[in-house]
Design an enzyme around this catalytic site. Structure first.
Site, PDB file in Angstrom:
ATOM      1  N   LYS A 155       0.842  -1.202   0.000  1.00 44.32           N
ATOM      2  CA  LYS A 155       0.000   0.000   0.000  1.00 44.32           C
ATOM      3  C   LYS A 155       0.878   1.254   0.000  1.00 44.32           C
ATOM      4  O   LYS A 155       0.631   2.210  -0.732  1.00 44.32           O
ATOM      5  CB  LYS A 155      -0.909   0.005   1.244  1.00 44.32           C
ATOM      6  N   GLN A 158      -5.078  -1.418   9.563  1.00 46.24           N
ATOM      7  CA  GLN A 158      -4.950  -2.733   8.920  1.00 46.24           C
ATOM      8  C   GLN A 158      -5.566  -3.817   9.811  1.00 46.24           C
ATOM      9  O   GLN A 158      -5.228  -3.940  10.985  1.00 46.24           O
ATOM     10  CB  GLN A 158      -3.458  -3.028   8.667  1.00 46.24           C
ATOM     11  N   ASP A 187     -11.487   2.758   3.923  1.00 44.99           N
ATOM     12  CA  ASP A 187     -11.914   1.356   3.782  1.00 44.99           C
ATOM     13  C   ASP A 187     -13.418   1.241   3.565  1.00 44.99           C
ATOM     14  O   ASP A 187     -13.918   0.186   3.193  1.00 44.99           O
ATOM     15  CB  ASP A 187     -11.539   0.569   5.055  1.00 44.99           C
TER      16      ASP A 187
END
Ligand code: NAP
Length: 281
Positions: A52, A96, A119
């Protein structure tokens, strides 16, 4: 059969984003910033976060990774999120997953301000998506959606079957297809006759986690099939779709690996840029 090349689609999206970031920099004299919080040292999470960060740098985003040991207190993480919520240079925040057991995942998700929730897991964004309003959309289904639209720009009236109803994949996928005026069926582990449901579908998105569950004789001729599954088997990584069989019937199919996976990260960058743009309005 069209083999949907996720790596190529992701590279194209990154290129578009890179240009957009350059334009935003000229216009606002600043660039979108993505901050990832990584807790613990689980190998897959480390790899995802490294990828990422690399991709974010590639498109010119400001990117930062905040690392904590897996013994970190929940309070410390929540306070850091609050700090990032108030930091103007941060456009997107991602924690995460998975988290250590002593940290409440839902509390973490709900502490991220919805406007920085790249997200798309915050209940506000989930609600906005299902109401058809502007929102961050979870990255994996967003990537699937963009790939489907490239193959078939007009989805109106198509019959779509989503296999799996997770909050991460199946449900937001169904919402995106519904927004495109598909007739959507969501299937799951209690669905009576999955084969019969799939045989009706112009579009199938499989997000289950069972190796090669979706077989060749479940597919209507010329269907578009998107395979979200990533399953480690004795024969290496396979998806939720029996690739060899399905590729003989489908119009288009994503491979595993090299299909949905690369688009997921590219969509995280897209969500970061979109959050930035909304924050400037
Ligand atoms: P999940 O949360 O475990 O959900 C799986 C879903 O599949 C559930 O809704 C479950 O139904 C349904 N299901 C289980 N057995 C079934 C069956 N026999 N027939 C029909 N439906 C069945 O999984 P997820 O997080 O959505 O992930 C799904 C897969 O995608 C996994 O392989 C995961 O590794 C992969 N994945 C890939 C990416 C990527 O970037 N490519 C990202 C995320 C996940 P119930 O609700 O009834 O239990």
């Amino acid at each position: 059969m069209i083999l949907i090349d996720g790596k190529k689609a992701a590279a194209e999206l990154r290129e578009e984003l890179k240009q957009e970031v350059t334009e935003l920099k000229t216009k606002y004299n600043k660039v979108p910033g993505l901050t990832v919080i990584l807790i613990g040292d689980m190998a897959p999470s480390q790899i995802y976060v490294r990828n990422k960060e690399k991709s974010a740098n590639e498109v010119g985003l400001k990117s930062e990774v905040i690392r904590y040991p897996d013994t970190v207190e929940e309070k410390t993480v929540l306070e850091k999120i609050e700090e990032l919520n108030n930091d103007e240079s941060v456009s997107g925040i991602l924690v995460q997953l998975p988290l250590p057991k002593h940290i409440d995942k839902q509390k973490v998700i709900e502490t991220i301000t919805p406007s920085k929730d790249v997200d798309g897991f915050h209940p506000m964004n989930v609600g906005n998506l299902s109401s058809g309003y502007e929102s961050s959309v979870p990255c994996t289904p967003l990537g699937c959606y963009l790939m489907i639209k490239k193959i078939e720009p007009n989805l109106s009236g198509k019959k779509a079957v989503v296999v799996g109803r997770s909050n991460l994949n199946g449900k937001p996928m169904a919402q995106l297809l519904l927004k495109e005026n598909c007739t959507v069926t969501i299937t799951h582990s209690r669905t009576k006759d999955l084969k019969a449901e799939c045989l009706e579908a112009d579009i199938i998105v499989a997000a289950v986690g069972i190796p090669e569950l979706v077989k060749g004789d479940w597919i209507k001729k010329d269907a578009i099939v998107i395979d979200v599954g990533i399953n480690k088997t004795e024969n290496g990584l396979v998806g939720d779709v029996a690739f060899d069989e399905v590729s003989k019937v489908a119009k288009a199919l994503t491979p595993v690996p090299g299909g949905v996976g690369p688009m997921t990260i590219a969509c995280l960058l897209k969500n970061t840029v979109d959050c930035f743009k909304r924050s400037q309005k």
